[in-house]
Design a protein around this motif. Structure first.
Motif, mmCIF file in Angstrom:
data_model
loop_
_atom_site.group_PDB
_atom_site.id
_atom_site.type_symbol
_atom_site.label_atom_id
_atom_site.label_comp_id
_atom_site.label_asym_id
_atom_site.label_seq_id
_atom_site.Cartn_x
_atom_site.Cartn_y
_atom_site.Cartn_z
ATOM 1 N N ASN A 32 0.827 -1.209 0.000
ATOM 2 C CA ASN A 32 0.000 0.000 0.000
ATOM 3 C C ASN A 32 0.859 1.254 0.000
ATOM 4 O OD1 ASN A 32 -2.767 -0.664 -0.196
ATOM 5 N ND2 ASN A 32 -2.771 -1.438 1.904
ATOM 6 N N THR A 33 2.015 1.207 0.653
ATOM 7 C CA THR A 33 2.930 2.344 0.596
ATOM 8 C C THR A 33 3.449 2.543 -0.821
ATOM 9 O OG1 THR A 33 3.617 1.868 2.879
ATOM 10 C CG2 THR A 33 4.993 3.370 1.620
ATOM 11 N N ILE A 34 3.719 1.449 -1.521
ATOM 12 C CA ILE A 34 4.155 1.536 -2.916
ATOM 13 C C ILE A 34 3.055 2.139 -3.788
ATOM 14 C CG2 ILE A 34 4.793 0.173 -4.954
ATOM 15 C CD1 ILE A 34 6.144 -1.805 -2.976
ATOM 16 N N PHE A 35 1.815 1.668 -3.616
ATOM 17 C CA PHE A 35 0.719 2.201 -4.423
ATOM 18 C C PHE A 35 0.452 3.672 -4.084
ATOM 19 C CE2 PHE A 35 -0.801 -2.426 -4.452
ATOM 20 C CZ PHE A 35 -0.165 -2.678 -5.663
ATOM 21 N N ALA A 36 0.572 4.037 -2.805
ATOM 22 C CA ALA A 36 0.398 5.438 -2.419
ATOM 23 C C ALA A 36 1.497 6.308 -3.022
ATOM 24 C CB ALA A 36 0.401 5.568 -0.892
ATOM 25 N N THR A 37 2.716 5.794 -3.061
ATOM 26 C CA THR A 37 3.814 6.522 -3.698
ATOM 27 C C THR A 37 3.556 6.674 -5.183
ATOM 28 O OG1 THR A 37 5.358 5.639 -2.050
ATOM 29 C CG2 THR A 37 6.308 6.574 -4.046
ATOM 30 N N ASN B 124 9.941 7.956 7.352
ATOM 31 C CA ASN B 124 9.183 9.064 7.925
ATOM 32 C C ASN B 124 7.753 8.579 8.178
ATOM 33 O OD1 ASN B 124 7.831 11.540 8.466
ATOM 34 N ND2 ASN B 124 9.425 12.639 7.350
ATOM 35 N N PRO B 125 7.515 7.903 9.307
ATOM 36 C CA PRO B 125 6.221 7.262 9.558
ATOM 37 C C PRO B 125 5.022 8.201 9.488
ATOM 38 C CG PRO B 125 7.854 6.495 11.135
ATOM 39 C CD PRO B 125 8.479 7.641 10.395
ATOM 40 N N SER B 126 5.181 9.455 9.918
ATOM 41 C CA SER B 126 4.059 10.390 9.903
ATOM 42 C C SER B 126 3.601 10.665 8.475
ATOM 43 C CB SER B 126 4.446 11.695 10.591
ATOM 44 O OG SER B 126 3.410 12.650 10.479
ATOM 45 N N ILE B 127 4.565 10.948 7.588
ATOM 46 C CA ILE B 127 4.222 11.199 6.190
ATOM 47 C C ILE B 127 3.691 9.933 5.536
ATOM 48 C CG2 ILE B 127 5.183 11.816 3.934
ATOM 49 C CD1 ILE B 127 6.985 13.788 5.322
ATOM 50 N N ARG B 128 4.240 8.780 5.918
ATOM 51 C CA ARG B 128 3.756 7.516 5.375
ATOM 52 C C ARG B 128 2.281 7.315 5.709
ATOM 53 N NH1 ARG B 128 6.426 1.547 6.668
ATOM 54 N NH2 ARG B 128 5.535 0.452 4.867
ATOM 55 N N GLN B 129 1.883 7.609 6.937
ATOM 56 C CA GLN B 129 0.491 7.462 7.324
ATOM 57 C C GLN B 129 -0.402 8.436 6.564
ATOM 58 O OE1 GLN B 129 -0.966 5.076 9.146
ATOM 59 N NE2 GLN B 129 1.077 4.151 9.209
ATOM 60 N N ASP B 130 0.083 9.659 6.347
ATOM 61 C CA ASP B 130 -0.686 10.621 5.552
ATOM 62 C C ASP B 130 -0.888 10.100 4.130
ATOM 63 O OD1 ASP B 130 -0.959 12.375 7.635
ATOM 64 O OD2 ASP B 130 0.630 13.740 6.985
#
Length: 322
Positions: A85-90, A174-180
């Motif tokens: 999901n982080t990859i797709f969000a990126t 950067n966990p905060s930006i990752r969650q955003d």
């Protein structure tokens, strides 16, 4: 089986999913049409050609196939899903429209190191993205032609895919930006499902939270007492309206950005209190603005409103003449 053989076997297995609904074809030829080699049937059913295997700076090893299946060499379903999901969000920040990955979308794969193929087996449960991707396996049948002629796709060079994957490491660190970003991906999922009110509200939520945190950081930097700071950060008295006005007065945003943020705020109030729906463009560009400020937090923290006045809603709502 020896311990050495078991380790090697584990290194060839992983978890993945397809980009969806914006389809990705990995090719050195960015011009795609229905006659392209990349859009023909795969070598065998549920077998895909691997175009790239890449280890990102944080150490995760990721592959992508010719038709946009992204696999991570990790068989733990939940941790793999979080990374995917982080990859797709990126990908969204690079213009690849994606929906958030559900547990039913997860597939497993085994990599054939000699043939440079993977064999994909999907997990149990209905999955629209997996079902659509597997239409490619219906060689020369109607489902295959529906897949082949689908318009929402583009070709990406392997070097561009590497750039996208390497950027994922920035967000892992950067966990905060990752969650955003993951919240942003949820917003885009609503957008692609034509739930425009929900998509808009997701975008505004991210923007409003950004303004609140930026104001809190500013207040904390002031040489004031803790009681004064608490008063200045009281959300009952200091709303997004006040944050926008104060940042304008402090010279942190120009009048065009101010007009845009106030227009977005008023639209949000109409959605909530008067049950008015945004149109498709309003939902999209609200999410796009949320993406811009998220990226600014990482890339230009000293200029939090950089590129905000490029947002198409300024022209769409005729805000230059306010």
């Amino acid at each position: 089986m020896s311990k050495k053989d078991k380790v090697n076997e584990d290194e060839l297995n992983g978890t993945g999913a397809f980009f969806y609904p914006f389809l990705v074809v990995v090719t050195e030829n960015s011009h795609l049409n229905v006659l392209s080699e990349e859009l023909q049937e795969p070598p065998r059913p549920r077998t895909r050609v691997v175009r790239l295997i890449h280890k990102i700076p944080t150490g995760e090893k990721i592959l992508i196939t010719d038709d946009g299946f992204v696999g991570v060499f990790n068989t733990n379903k939940e941790s793999a899903r979080y990374l995917l999901n982080t990859i797709f969000a990126t990908g969204v920040t690079f213009g690849i429209g994606s929906e958030i990955l559900t547990s039913q979308d997860i597939c497993y794969f085994t990599y054939d190191d000699t043939q440079k193929y993977i064999l994909i087996s999907n997990s149990h449960g209905p999955s629209e993205r997996t079902m659509f991707a597997f239409q490619r396996d219906e060689a020369k049948g109607e489902p295959f032609y529906q897949w082949q002629e689908f318009k929402a796709r583009a070709g990406y060079h392997p070097e561009m895919i590497k750039k996208i994957l390497d950027t994922v490491s920035d967000y892992i660190n950067n966990p905060s930006i990752r969650q955003d970003l993951l919240l942003l991906l949820e917003g885009y999922t609503l957008y692609y499902r034509e739930s425009y009110r929900g998509a808009y509200l997701y975008g505004w939520m991210l923007i409003e939270t950004f303004l609140t945190k930026l104001w809190e950081e500013y207040v904390q930097s002031l040489p004031r007492s803790n009681n004064d700071k608490d008063s200045l950060m009281d959300n009952r008295s200091w709303t997004s309206y006040h944050h926008i006005e104060m940042f304008t007065a402090l010279g942190k945003m120009d009048s065009l950005v101010r007009n845009l943020l106030h227009a977005l705020r008023r639209k949000r109030n109409n959605l909530v209190h008067e049950k008015r729906d945004p149109d498709k463009d309003e939902a999209f560009w609200c999410l796009r603005l949320a993406a811009t400020i998220i990226l600014n937090k990482l890339r230009t923290p000293s200029e939090p409103f950089s590129k905000v006045n490029d947002n198409k809603l300024i022209e769409y709502w005729d805000l230059k003449n306010e």
